[in-house]
Design a protein around this motif. Structure first.
Motif, PDB file in Angstrom:
ATOM      1  N   ARG A 143      -3.628  -9.204   8.893  1.00  0.00           N
ATOM      2  CA  ARG A 143      -2.999  -8.347   7.878  1.00  0.00           C
ATOM      3  C   ARG A 143      -3.266  -6.922   8.339  1.00  0.00           C
ATOM      4  O   ARG A 143      -4.393  -6.432   8.271  1.00  0.00           O
ATOM      5  CB  ARG A 143      -3.599  -8.601   6.502  1.00  0.00           C
ATOM      6  N   LEU A 144      -2.207  -6.251   8.826  1.00  0.00           N
ATOM      7  CA  LEU A 144      -2.354  -4.941   9.441  1.00  0.00           C
ATOM      8  C   LEU A 144      -1.814  -3.856   8.529  1.00  0.00           C
ATOM      9  O   LEU A 144      -0.694  -3.964   8.011  1.00  0.00           O
ATOM     10  CB  LEU A 144      -1.619  -4.911  10.782  1.00  0.00           C
ATOM     11  N   ALA A 145      -2.615  -2.791   8.337  1.00  0.00           N
ATOM     12  CA  ALA A 145      -2.207  -1.688   7.475  1.00  0.00           C
ATOM     13  C   ALA A 145      -2.390  -0.335   8.144  1.00  0.00           C
ATOM     14  O   ALA A 145      -1.941   0.678   7.618  1.00  0.00           O
ATOM     15  CB  ALA A 145      -2.994  -1.719   6.162  1.00  0.00           C
ATOM     16  N   GLY A 146      -3.047  -0.293   9.293  1.00  0.00           N
ATOM     17  CA  GLY A 146      -3.322   0.969   9.973  1.00  0.00           C
ATOM     18  C   GLY A 146      -2.500   1.122  11.238  1.00  0.00           C
ATOM     19  O   GLY A 146      -1.395   0.589  11.344  1.00  0.00           O
ATOM     20  N   LEU A 147      -3.056   1.844  12.205  1.00  0.00           N
ATOM     21  CA  LEU A 147      -2.391   2.071  13.483  1.00  0.00           C
ATOM     22  C   LEU A 147      -2.856   1.041  14.504  1.00  0.00           C
ATOM     23  O   LEU A 147      -4.057   0.793  14.640  1.00  0.00           O
ATOM     24  CB  LEU A 147      -2.717   3.468  14.005  1.00  0.00           C
ATOM     25  N   VAL A 148      -1.918   0.444  15.223  1.00  0.00           N
ATOM     26  CA  VAL A 148      -2.232  -0.466  16.325  1.00  0.00           C
ATOM     27  C   VAL A 148      -1.421  -0.020  17.526  1.00  0.00           C
ATOM     28  O   VAL A 148      -0.193   0.025  17.474  1.00  0.00           O
ATOM     29  CB  VAL A 148      -1.907  -1.945  15.996  1.00  0.00           C
ATOM     30  N   ASP A 149      -2.112   0.328  18.597  1.00  0.00           N
ATOM     31  CA  ASP A 149      -1.473   0.691  19.856  1.00  0.00           C
ATOM     32  C   ASP A 149      -1.821  -0.399  20.855  1.00  0.00           C
ATOM     33  O   ASP A 149      -2.829  -0.322  21.553  1.00  0.00           O
ATOM     34  CB  ASP A 149      -1.948   2.059  20.324  1.00  0.00           C
ATOM     35  N   GLY A 150      -1.012  -1.464  20.864  1.00  0.00           N
ATOM     36  CA  GLY A 150      -1.264  -2.604  21.732  1.00  0.00           C
ATOM     37  C   GLY A 150      -0.508  -3.813  21.210  1.00  0.00           C
ATOM     38  O   GLY A 150       0.041  -3.800  20.105  1.00  0.00           O
TER      39      GLY A 150
ATOM     40  N   SER B 206       1.994   0.675   5.256  1.00  0.00           N
ATOM     41  CA  SER B 206       1.328   1.798   5.921  1.00  0.00           C
ATOM     42  C   SER B 206       1.087   1.557   7.408  1.00  0.00           C
ATOM     43  O   SER B 206       0.611   2.443   8.109  1.00  0.00           O
ATOM     44  CB  SER B 206      -0.008   2.090   5.231  1.00  0.00           C
ATOM     45  N   ALA B 207       1.429   0.378   7.926  1.00  0.00           N
ATOM     46  CA  ALA B 207       1.157   0.025   9.327  1.00  0.00           C
ATOM     47  C   ALA B 207       2.089   0.762  10.285  1.00  0.00           C
ATOM     48  O   ALA B 207       3.266   0.976   9.995  1.00  0.00           O
ATOM     49  CB  ALA B 207       1.295  -1.478   9.525  1.00  0.00           C
ATOM     50  N   ARG B 208       1.523   1.128  11.427  1.00  0.00           N
ATOM     51  CA  ARG B 208       2.261   1.750  12.516  1.00  0.00           C
ATOM     52  C   ARG B 208       1.845   1.003  13.777  1.00  0.00           C
ATOM     53  O   ARG B 208       0.699   1.130  14.219  1.00  0.00           O
ATOM     54  CB  ARG B 208       1.935   3.238  12.640  1.00  0.00           C
ATOM     55  N   ILE B 209       2.759   0.241  14.369  1.00  0.00           N
ATOM     56  CA  ILE B 209       2.431  -0.617  15.508  1.00  0.00           C
ATOM     57  C   ILE B 209       3.292  -0.230  16.696  1.00  0.00           C
ATOM     58  O   ILE B 209       4.511  -0.113  16.578  1.00  0.00           O
ATOM     59  CB  ILE B 209       2.656  -2.104  15.156  1.00  0.00           C
ATOM     60  N   THR B 210       2.650  -0.037  17.848  1.00  0.00           N
ATOM     61  CA  THR B 210       3.339   0.204  19.102  1.00  0.00           C
ATOM     62  C   THR B 210       2.889  -0.875  20.072  1.00  0.00           C
ATOM     63  O   THR B 210       1.747  -0.848  20.547  1.00  0.00           O
ATOM     64  CB  THR B 210       3.001   1.600  19.677  1.00  0.00           C
ATOM     65  N   GLY B 211       3.747  -1.858  20.304  1.00  0.00           N
ATOM     66  CA  GLY B 211       3.401  -2.953  21.196  1.00  0.00           C
ATOM     67  C   GLY B 211       4.175  -4.204  20.836  1.00  0.00           C
ATOM     68  O   GLY B 211       4.776  -4.300  19.760  1.00  0.00           O
ATOM     69  N   ASP B 212       4.172  -5.162  21.733  1.00  0.00           N
ATOM     70  CA  ASP B 212       4.895  -6.405  21.522  1.00  0.00           C
ATOM     71  C   ASP B 212       4.156  -7.304  20.548  1.00  0.00           C
ATOM     72  O   ASP B 212       2.923  -7.275  20.459  1.00  0.00           O
ATOM     73  CB  ASP B 212       5.096  -7.125  22.856  1.00  0.00           C
ATOM     74  N   VAL B 213       4.918  -8.119  19.810  1.00  0.00           N
ATOM     75  CA  VAL B 213       4.370  -8.966  18.761  1.00  0.00           C
ATOM     76  C   VAL B 213       4.780 -10.417  19.005  1.00  0.00           C
ATOM     77  O   VAL B 213       5.966 -10.719  19.094  1.00  0.00           O
ATOM     78  CB  VAL B 213       4.872  -8.507  17.371  1.00  0.00           C
ATOM     79  N   LEU B 214       3.787 -11.305  19.118  1.00  0.00           N
ATOM     80  CA  LEU B 214       4.005 -12.747  19.244  1.00  0.00           C
ATOM     81  C   LEU B 214       3.484 -13.384  17.966  1.00  0.00           C
ATOM     82  O   LEU B 214       2.318 -13.191  17.604  1.00  0.00           O
ATOM     83  CB  LEU B 214       3.261 -13.301  20.458  1.00  0.00           C
TER      84      LEU B 214
ATOM     85  N   GLY C 205       8.852   0.289   4.963  1.00  0.00           N
ATOM     86  CA  GLY C 205       8.078   1.497   5.220  1.00  0.00           C
ATOM     87  C   GLY C 205       7.209   1.414   6.463  1.00  0.00           C
ATOM     88  O   GLY C 205       6.790   2.419   6.998  1.00  0.00           O
ATOM     89  N   SER C 206       6.918   0.197   6.919  1.00  0.00           N
ATOM     90  CA  SER C 206       6.118   0.049   8.136  1.00  0.00           C
ATOM     91  C   SER C 206       6.982   0.394   9.348  1.00  0.00           C
ATOM     92  O   SER C 206       8.214   0.379   9.269  1.00  0.00           O
ATOM     93  CB  SER C 206       5.589  -1.379   8.249  1.00  0.00           C
ATOM     94  N   ARG C 207       6.324   0.717  10.457  1.00  0.00           N
ATOM     95  CA  ARG C 207       7.050   1.039  11.691  1.00  0.00           C
ATOM     96  C   ARG C 207       6.482   0.217  12.829  1.00  0.00           C
ATOM     97  O   ARG C 207       5.263   0.197  13.040  1.00  0.00           O
ATOM     98  CB  ARG C 207       6.935   2.522  12.017  1.00  0.00           C
ATOM     99  N   ILE C 208       7.385  -0.435  13.561  1.00  0.00           N
ATOM    100  CA  ILE C 208       6.981  -1.244  14.703  1.00  0.00           C
ATOM    101  C   ILE C 208       7.895  -0.905  15.870  1.00  0.00           C
ATOM    102  O   ILE C 208       9.116  -0.962  15.744  1.00  0.00           O
ATOM    103  CB  ILE C 208       7.066  -2.753  14.396  1.00  0.00           C
TER     104      ILE C 208
END
Length: 128
Positions: free
Chosen positions: A63-70, A82-90, A99-102
């Motif tokens: 359960r992700l709500a912060g920043l993930v760079d990976g 509130s999550a901001r994710i930069t990276g591939d998702v499996l 509102g989240s950004r991936i």
């Protein structure tokens, strides 16, 4: 109660004032409010909205709500607004809050071989 809500399940908490540099492996549930610079592998992950993770995340559920760079690998993935994710998702199952950004590729993991594809988010325009 654990970070994922199960009673009598052990979990570890990384507070908002903690920064970890290096890979992190936990056999229990993990709640992160601080910063982790390295790969994370755990049973279940709950990330607070002010948290930052730089590295690959591997968890049974996340359960992700912060920043993930990976990149992220999870059977069950919940992405909070509130999550901001930069990276591939499996993932096997996924829930994405408005509102989240991936930024990355989505790959659906089935019971057999991994099936790749694109996830398209379609907004419902009631005015049309």
């Amino acid at each position: 109660m654990s970070a994922t809500g199960a009673k009598n399940t052990p979990f570890s908490l990384i507070g908002g004032d903690v920064t970890i540099s290096g890979n992190l492996t936990a056999s229990v549930d993990l709640h992160i409010d601080g910063m982790v610079e390295g790969d994370i592998s755990c049973a279940a992950l709950v990330q607070g909205p002010d948290s930052r993770i730089t590295g690959h995340v591997t968890a049974q559920s996340a359960r992700l709500a912060g920043l993930v760079d990976g990149s992220i690998t999870a059977e069950e993935l919940v992405v909070e607004s509130s999550a901001r994710i930069t990276g591939d998702v499996l993932y096997a199952s996924i829930s994405i809050a408005p509102g989240s950004r991936i930024e990355g590729r989505f790959t659906h993991k089935e019971n057999g071989p991994v099936a790749t594809g694109e996830l398209k988010l379609i907004a419902n325009d009631s005015a049309a």
